[in-house]
Motif scaffolding. Structure first.
Motif, mmCIF file in Angstrom:
data_model
loop_
_atom_site.group_PDB
_atom_site.id
_atom_site.type_symbol
_atom_site.label_atom_id
_atom_site.label_comp_id
_atom_site.label_asym_id
_atom_site.label_seq_id
_atom_site.Cartn_x
_atom_site.Cartn_y
_atom_site.Cartn_z
ATOM 1 N N SER A 161 -8.756 -23.908 -14.253
ATOM 2 C CA SER A 161 -7.936 -23.013 -13.822
ATOM 3 C C SER A 161 -8.002 -23.082 -11.990
ATOM 4 O O SER A 161 -7.021 -22.483 -11.374
ATOM 5 C CB SER A 161 -8.582 -21.674 -13.940
ATOM 6 N N ASN A 162 -8.593 -23.849 -11.391
ATOM 7 C CA ASN A 162 -8.680 -24.329 -10.160
ATOM 8 C C ASN A 162 -7.540 -25.430 -9.814
ATOM 9 O O ASN A 162 -7.672 -26.449 -10.411
ATOM 10 C CB ASN A 162 -9.898 -24.897 -9.578
ATOM 11 N N PRO A 163 -6.541 -24.921 -9.159
ATOM 12 C CA PRO A 163 -5.245 -26.022 -9.011
ATOM 13 C C PRO A 163 -5.700 -27.390 -8.465
ATOM 14 O O PRO A 163 -5.026 -28.334 -8.770
ATOM 15 C CB PRO A 163 -4.423 -25.446 -8.015
ATOM 16 N N GLN A 164 -7.100 -27.435 -8.110
ATOM 17 C CA GLN A 164 -7.413 -28.805 -7.348
ATOM 18 C C GLN A 164 -7.748 -29.663 -8.570
ATOM 19 O O GLN A 164 -7.710 -30.978 -8.389
ATOM 20 C CB GLN A 164 -8.653 -28.498 -6.599
ATOM 21 N N TRP A 165 -8.174 -29.215 -9.801
ATOM 22 C CA TRP A 165 -8.714 -29.769 -10.878
ATOM 23 C C TRP A 165 -7.667 -29.755 -12.104
ATOM 24 O O TRP A 165 -7.987 -30.080 -13.318
ATOM 25 C CB TRP A 165 -10.082 -29.511 -11.451
ATOM 26 N N CYS A 166 -6.438 -29.193 -11.943
ATOM 27 C CA CYS A 166 -5.441 -29.399 -12.896
ATOM 28 C C CYS A 166 -4.267 -30.266 -12.273
ATOM 29 O O CYS A 166 -3.353 -29.765 -11.508
ATOM 30 C CB CYS A 166 -4.778 -27.976 -13.167
ATOM 31 N N LEU A 167 -4.380 -31.583 -12.621
ATOM 32 C CA LEU A 167 -3.609 -32.528 -11.853
ATOM 33 C C LEU A 167 -2.884 -33.427 -13.005
ATOM 34 O O LEU A 167 -3.325 -33.530 -14.177
ATOM 35 C CB LEU A 167 -4.427 -33.391 -11.093
ATOM 36 N N SER A 168 -1.712 -34.085 -12.440
ATOM 37 C CA SER A 168 -0.933 -34.917 -13.214
ATOM 38 C C SER A 168 -1.944 -36.238 -12.996
ATOM 39 O O SER A 168 -2.801 -36.530 -12.543
ATOM 40 C CB SER A 168 0.428 -35.320 -12.575
ATOM 41 N N LEU A 169 -1.307 -37.135 -14.228
ATOM 42 C CA LEU A 169 -2.027 -38.332 -14.392
ATOM 43 C C LEU A 169 -2.157 -39.038 -13.168
ATOM 44 O O LEU A 169 -3.133 -39.760 -12.468
ATOM 45 C CB LEU A 169 -1.418 -39.207 -15.514
ATOM 46 N N ASP A 170 -0.896 -39.015 -12.476
ATOM 47 C CA ASP A 170 -0.734 -39.844 -11.127
ATOM 48 C C ASP A 170 -1.378 -39.300 -10.027
ATOM 49 O O ASP A 170 -2.214 -39.962 -9.226
ATOM 50 C CB ASP A 170 0.761 -39.899 -10.583
ATOM 51 N N GLU A 171 -1.707 -37.892 -9.997
ATOM 52 C CA GLU A 171 -2.243 -37.236 -9.155
ATOM 53 C C GLU A 171 -4.008 -37.368 -9.140
ATOM 54 O O GLU A 171 -4.615 -37.514 -8.281
ATOM 55 C CB GLU A 171 -2.218 -35.791 -8.990
ATOM 56 N N TRP A 172 -4.192 -37.527 -10.444
ATOM 57 C CA TRP A 172 -5.910 -37.971 -10.698
ATOM 58 C C TRP A 172 -6.039 -39.079 -10.016
ATOM 59 O O TRP A 172 -6.938 -39.615 -9.548
ATOM 60 C CB TRP A 172 -6.071 -37.663 -12.087
ATOM 61 N N ARG A 173 -5.009 -40.289 -10.267
ATOM 62 C CA ARG A 173 -5.219 -41.693 -10.029
ATOM 63 C C ARG A 173 -5.450 -41.601 -8.321
ATOM 64 O O ARG A 173 -6.232 -42.127 -7.876
ATOM 65 C CB ARG A 173 -4.096 -42.500 -10.603
ATOM 66 N N ASP A 174 -4.572 -40.827 -7.807
ATOM 67 C CA ASP A 174 -4.656 -40.820 -6.222
ATOM 68 C C ASP A 174 -5.873 -40.230 -5.831
ATOM 69 O O ASP A 174 -6.354 -40.623 -4.924
ATOM 70 C CB ASP A 174 -3.327 -40.016 -5.912
ATOM 71 N N ARG A 175 -6.317 -39.031 -6.522
ATOM 72 C CA ARG A 175 -7.486 -38.463 -6.129
ATOM 73 C C ARG A 175 -8.817 -39.349 -6.165
ATOM 74 O O ARG A 175 -9.369 -39.513 -5.259
ATOM 75 C CB ARG A 175 -7.976 -37.300 -7.132
ATOM 76 N N PHE A 176 -8.879 -40.349 -7.635
ATOM 77 C CA PHE A 176 -9.905 -41.072 -7.507
ATOM 78 C C PHE A 176 -9.869 -42.188 -6.509
ATOM 79 O O PHE A 176 -10.891 -42.577 -6.125
ATOM 80 C CB PHE A 176 -9.922 -41.604 -8.932
#
Length: 373
Positions: A161-176
């Motif tokens: 429920s925290n927008p920081q951890w509800c991410l698209s696949l591409d956003e997760w790749r960018d975050r990692f």
């Protein structure tokens, strides 16, 4: 064909294979109760049934590996049912999404006291912000229902429920990628939680794709593994001279050892690094160590000793939490070694020495990451 947006049961064991027939039947009964839940009241009753069962099992079963997998599998089933019920009448045709578990839940190493660590990975047509806005109300509903079922909200807000951890696949790749490149203390802390991700509900292929990509990226970045090692070695086994324990000097738990932070975590952090170095997406501590032995990074006999030591500490944690529960006190991971039976006290010393040996091996494999342990 992609994964259907339906719950998928990730069982680590077949209840029928549990040695005790009565326990196997009880496990199946509780699982049926979870599957039959249809609303908040029946979900909460299923949660109470899980809690009652696992506390009985702690008294009967000395095998921490099987016990923690039983706890995690039952909690998986309840979480999947919560998501399925919360998702009814939710129109999300434009987006594929997967609920991922993190931390101890992701590793299938939950004990009797665990809060929530979860997130969502999604994909769909349209801007990520718009798709996220569609998912967040559902995520909030799920997190709140899990809280009502006995899984406290994460104090660090590591939840879907925290927008920081509800991410698209591409956003997760960018975050990692950002965490791997930066390697600062917060990035390393995030890595210690999010690298344990495991799909739990929904389009599992999204989480598998992310995990496969991550296994390659992490294994090929020696600088990041070096930084992860340096971070892992900052926490030392609480051992002094002449077979003495180093206990906390003050505060609420003075005279005790934190079996989670200063015991189990030493094994978890080292195993994560070896798992990443092997390029595997395995997330369970014992599985990671076994795979490291299979790939000839570690000696099998050493791995057996480390796994046994890890699960001895896990069993002490479970017994301690069970004692807290039966005495109506808040469950925690602190034990006073002087209050342990002699056999357990000696076994704890040996287990912590094994943790130190594992850390020494890690320091040898990543030279210069520590000034010594």
């Amino acid at each position: 064909m992609d994964d259907p947006m339906t719950p998928r049961h990730i069982a680590s064991f077949d209840p029928r294979t549990v040695p005790d027939p009565a326990l196997a039947q009880e496990l199946q009964r509780v699982q049926r109760g979870i599957g039959a839940a249809t609303d908040g009241a029946s979900l909460r009753q299923a949660s109470r049934d899980i809690q009652a069962l696992v506390h009985r099992v702690v008294e009967q079963m000395p095998a921490a590996e099987l016990l923690t997998r039983i706890i995690s599998t039952l909690n998986d089933a309840l979480t999947q049912r919560v998501i399925a019920i919360s998702s009814v009448d939710t129109q999300l045709d434009m987006v594929r999404w997967c609920w991922i578990s993190l931390g101890s839940e992701g590793r299938q190493e939950q004990t009797l006291s665990s809060d929530q660590d979860n997130g969502i990975v999604f994909s769909g047509s349209g801007p990520a912000d718009g798709l996220r806005e569609m998912l967040l109300p559902l995520a909030c509903r799920i997190n709140e229902t899990l809280d009502a079922c006995g899984f406290p909200l994460c104090r660090g807000q590591i939840m879907a429920s925290n927008p920081q951890w509800c991410l698209s696949l591409d956003e997760w790749r960018d975050r990692f990628t950002q965490w791997i490149i930066e390697g600062d203390p917060q990035a390393l802390l995030n890595a210690s939680i999010f690298f344990d991700l495991r799909p739990l509900y929904g389009a599992h292929s999204l989480a598998h794709e992310l995990a496969d990509w991550l296994a390659v990226e992490a294994s090929e970045n020696s600088r990041f593994l070096f930084q992860m090692t340096a971070n892992a070695l900052r926490r030392e086994a609480p051992l002094g001279m002449l077979r003495k324990f180093v206990v906390e000097k003050g505060g609420q738990f003075a005279g005790t050892i934190d079996l989670k932070l200063n015991g189990a975590t030493l094994f978890v952090d080292a195993a994560r690094i070896y798992g990443l170095a092997c390029g595997t997406r395995a997330n369970n501590t014992a599985d990671r160590l076994r795979l490291a032995a299979k790939s000839h990074r570690l000696h099998p006999s050493d791995v057996d000793q480390w796994i046994n030591a890890f699960y001895f500490i896990q069993m002490l944690r479970l017994k301690n939490q069970h004692r807290n529960y039966t005495s109506f006190t808040e469950m925690h991971n602190h034990v006073d070694p002087n209050q342990l039976e002699a056999a357990d006290r000696h076994a704890l010393l040996d287990a912590l020495r094994q943790a130190r040996t594992l850390q020494n091996r890690l320091a040898l494999d990543y030279p210069g990451s520590s000034q010594g342990i």
